[in-house]
Scaffold this motif. Sequence first.
Motif, PDB file in Angstrom:
ATOM      1  N   ALA A 138      24.858  38.755  39.372  1.00  0.00           N
ATOM      2  CA  ALA A 138      23.905  39.588  39.001  1.00  0.00           C
ATOM      3  C   ALA A 138      22.566  39.066  39.052  1.00  0.00           C
ATOM      4  CB  ALA A 138      23.940  39.497  37.269  1.00  0.00           C
ATOM      5  N   GLN A 139      22.261  38.241  39.238  1.00  0.00           N
ATOM      6  CA  GLN A 139      20.857  37.429  39.526  1.00  0.00           C
ATOM      7  C   GLN A 139      20.603  37.611  41.087  1.00  0.00           C
ATOM      8  OE1 GLN A 139      20.817  33.324  38.280  1.00  0.00           O
ATOM      9  NE2 GLN A 139      20.144  33.857  36.295  1.00  0.00           N
ATOM     10  N   ALA A 140      21.613  37.461  42.208  1.00  0.00           N
ATOM     11  CA  ALA A 140      21.341  37.676  43.380  1.00  0.00           C
ATOM     12  C   ALA A 140      21.182  39.099  43.657  1.00  0.00           C
ATOM     13  CB  ALA A 140      22.766  37.234  44.163  1.00  0.00           C
ATOM     14  N   TYR A 141      22.007  39.902  43.222  1.00  0.00           N
ATOM     15  CA  TYR A 141      21.589  41.417  43.334  1.00  0.00           C
ATOM     16  C   TYR A 141      20.340  42.005  42.924  1.00  0.00           C
ATOM     17  CZ  TYR A 141      26.390  42.477  45.399  1.00  0.00           C
ATOM     18  OH  TYR A 141      27.616  42.535  46.106  1.00  0.00           O
ATOM     19  N   ARG A 142      19.900  41.570  41.838  1.00  0.00           N
ATOM     20  CA  ARG A 142      18.729  41.629  41.343  1.00  0.00           C
ATOM     21  C   ARG A 142      17.508  41.372  42.306  1.00  0.00           C
ATOM     22  NH1 ARG A 142      15.790  42.787  36.824  1.00  0.00           N
ATOM     23  NH2 ARG A 142      17.691  43.033  35.522  1.00  0.00           N
ATOM     24  N   LYS A 143      17.712  39.996  42.903  1.00  0.00           N
ATOM     25  CA  LYS A 143      16.623  39.552  43.682  1.00  0.00           C
ATOM     26  C   LYS A 143      16.855  40.238  45.228  1.00  0.00           C
ATOM     27  CE  LYS A 143      15.341  35.047  45.690  1.00  0.00           C
ATOM     28  NZ  LYS A 143      13.975  34.833  45.261  1.00  0.00           N
ATOM     29  N   GLN A 144      17.921  40.387  45.555  1.00  0.00           N
ATOM     30  CA  GLN A 144      18.013  41.056  46.911  1.00  0.00           C
ATOM     31  C   GLN A 144      17.757  42.488  46.963  1.00  0.00           C
ATOM     32  OE1 GLN A 144      21.152  39.480  49.500  1.00  0.00           O
ATOM     33  NE2 GLN A 144      21.260  41.343  50.612  1.00  0.00           N
ATOM     34  N   ILE A 151      30.143  31.785  35.751  1.00  0.00           N
ATOM     35  CA  ILE A 151      28.769  31.098  36.331  1.00  0.00           C
ATOM     36  C   ILE A 151      28.460  32.046  37.291  1.00  0.00           C
ATOM     37  CG2 ILE A 151      27.695  29.402  37.213  1.00  0.00           C
ATOM     38  CD1 ILE A 151      29.232  27.447  35.379  1.00  0.00           C
ATOM     39  N   ALA A 152      29.621  32.345  38.316  1.00  0.00           N
ATOM     40  CA  ALA A 152      29.625  32.996  39.539  1.00  0.00           C
ATOM     41  C   ALA A 152      29.110  34.459  39.223  1.00  0.00           C
ATOM     42  CB  ALA A 152      30.728  33.167  40.148  1.00  0.00           C
ATOM     43  N   GLY A 153      29.635  34.994  38.156  1.00  0.00           N
ATOM     44  CA  GLY A 153      29.099  36.376  37.455  1.00  0.00           C
ATOM     45  C   GLY A 153      27.742  36.443  37.202  1.00  0.00           C
ATOM     46  N   TYR A 188      40.588  32.963  40.507  1.00  0.00           N
ATOM     47  CA  TYR A 188      40.448  33.984  41.312  1.00  0.00           C
ATOM     48  C   TYR A 188      40.284  35.410  40.621  1.00  0.00           C
ATOM     49  CZ  TYR A 188      42.526  37.517  44.367  1.00  0.00           C
ATOM     50  OH  TYR A 188      42.675  38.800  45.226  1.00  0.00           O
ATOM     51  N   GLU A 189      41.269  35.609  39.654  1.00  0.00           N
ATOM     52  CA  GLU A 189      41.038  36.970  38.947  1.00  0.00           C
ATOM     53  C   GLU A 189      39.635  37.218  38.565  1.00  0.00           C
ATOM     54  OE1 GLU A 189      44.387  38.297  36.723  1.00  0.00           O
ATOM     55  OE2 GLU A 189      45.818  37.060  37.809  1.00  0.00           O
ATOM     56  N   ASN A 190      39.168  36.308  37.668  1.00  0.00           N
ATOM     57  CA  ASN A 190      37.851  36.496  37.134  1.00  0.00           C
ATOM     58  C   ASN A 190      36.597  36.425  38.153  1.00  0.00           C
ATOM     59  OD1 ASN A 190      38.246  36.565  34.166  1.00  0.00           O
ATOM     60  ND2 ASN A 190      39.035  34.648  34.589  1.00  0.00           N
ATOM     61  N   MET A 221      23.581  47.202  34.795  1.00  0.00           N
ATOM     62  CA  MET A 221      24.907  46.767  34.245  1.00  0.00           C
ATOM     63  C   MET A 221      24.681  45.345  33.320  1.00  0.00           C
ATOM     64  SD  MET A 221      27.785  44.961  36.732  1.00  0.00           S
ATOM     65  CE  MET A 221      26.976  43.547  37.061  1.00  0.00           C
ATOM     66  N   LEU A 222      25.503  45.052  32.517  1.00  0.00           N
ATOM     67  CA  LEU A 222      25.532  44.108  31.763  1.00  0.00           C
ATOM     68  C   LEU A 222      26.749  43.382  32.031  1.00  0.00           C
ATOM     69  CD1 LEU A 222      24.283  43.141  27.928  1.00  0.00           C
ATOM     70  CD2 LEU A 222      26.413  42.573  28.711  1.00  0.00           C
ATOM     71  N   PHE A 223      26.603  42.054  32.442  1.00  0.00           N
ATOM     72  CA  PHE A 223      27.762  41.190  32.591  1.00  0.00           C
ATOM     73  C   PHE A 223      27.965  40.239  31.270  1.00  0.00           C
ATOM     74  CE2 PHE A 223      29.468  37.011  33.892  1.00  0.00           C
ATOM     75  CZ  PHE A 223      30.565  37.410  34.662  1.00  0.00           C
ATOM     76  N   LEU A 224      29.102  39.993  31.022  1.00  0.00           N
ATOM     77  CA  LEU A 224      29.403  39.381  29.638  1.00  0.00           C
ATOM     78  C   LEU A 224      30.232  38.070  30.213  1.00  0.00           C
ATOM     79  CD1 LEU A 224      28.818  39.981  26.634  1.00  0.00           C
ATOM     80  CD2 LEU A 224      31.450  40.487  26.313  1.00  0.00           C
ATOM     81  N   GLY A 225      29.492  37.160  29.776  1.00  0.00           N
ATOM     82  CA  GLY A 225      30.231  35.657  29.965  1.00  0.00           C
ATOM     83  C   GLY A 225      30.793  34.921  29.020  1.00  0.00           C
ATOM     84  N   SER A 226      30.387  33.854  28.861  1.00  0.00           N
ATOM     85  CA  SER A 226      31.064  32.867  27.838  1.00  0.00           C
ATOM     86  C   SER A 226      30.334  31.807  27.619  1.00  0.00           C
ATOM     87  CB  SER A 226      32.434  32.490  28.198  1.00  0.00           C
ATOM     88  OG  SER A 226      32.868  31.404  27.418  1.00  0.00           O
TER      89      SER A 226
END
Length: 322
Positions: A162-168, A156-158, A96-98, A117-122
Amino acid sequence: MPDNTEPQSSEARPMLLTGKRVWVAGHRGMVGSAIVRRLASEDCEVITATRAEVDLKDPAVVLAFVGEKKPDAIFMAAAKVGGILANDTYPADFLYENLMIAANVTEAAFRHEVGKMLFLGSSCIYPRMAPQPIPEDALLTGPLEPTNEWYAIAKIAGIKLAQAYRKQHGCDFISAMPTNLYGPGDNFDLNSSHVLPALIRKAHEAKVAGADHITIWGTGTPRREFLHADDCADACVFLMKTYSGYEHVNVGSGEDIAIIDLARLVCEVVGFEGEIRTDTTKPDGTPRKLMSGDRLKSLGWVPAVKLRQGVAAAYAWFTAST
């Protein structure tokens, strides 16, 4: 303008940080603080906020903060993190929090027209039995490691946000996936730390106590990759300035090491001369975990901190802070 076509793997939208306002979300964490240090040489205004000042789980608060500060760029390094025990005990909190942190910052960046924006994953986003070295396209090709799947799913959702906002919406949002990180500000708690800081602490305490051995979990044969936090920060700034692709980018050292050899290296750096014993009643985990760095290398970035040099610096930080 919305981009409804099939996104390209990379596209040149360079961003100079000079004179820009840059928000580092999660600036007190190991990676976030490293990014702040790295940005000191970019002649930009760094924006930070503590958890008490901005609750990233609250969409209205995040939206208002971004609207007030008006950053030109965001490094999204904030996350709820923890070890295997914490992930297993609090799976709902981790998921939930992430999820909320990623969704709120991404939406606020879009609403207030943040330039980049750069999203940092793992690296935990990849399947447990992914091919080695792990290419970026291994994402979503198999089951995750069960011990940290809640955290991984949120990361993964993050990426997908990022990809969805780029595409749309045509937003210049990118994602970077670092390997196992270490460095100043790391967690050295033996109950919750990762393998490298745990080895540093074990070797140090054994040296101070005059012990004749330390014990490591498993056979010592699994191989892992490590990257210094300062190298990760440098890669993130590099990507922010030069990369505008749809696909996420692995950030790693490109080299792995057997845990037993890592233990020997740590003991040499610390100055512990006792025996290293293995406890084969404990699990080894995945035999090998090395990420492919081909995409990042092709863009022109390579790490600078060698493992021995980085371990020595991490040990110096540990002894100075304890």
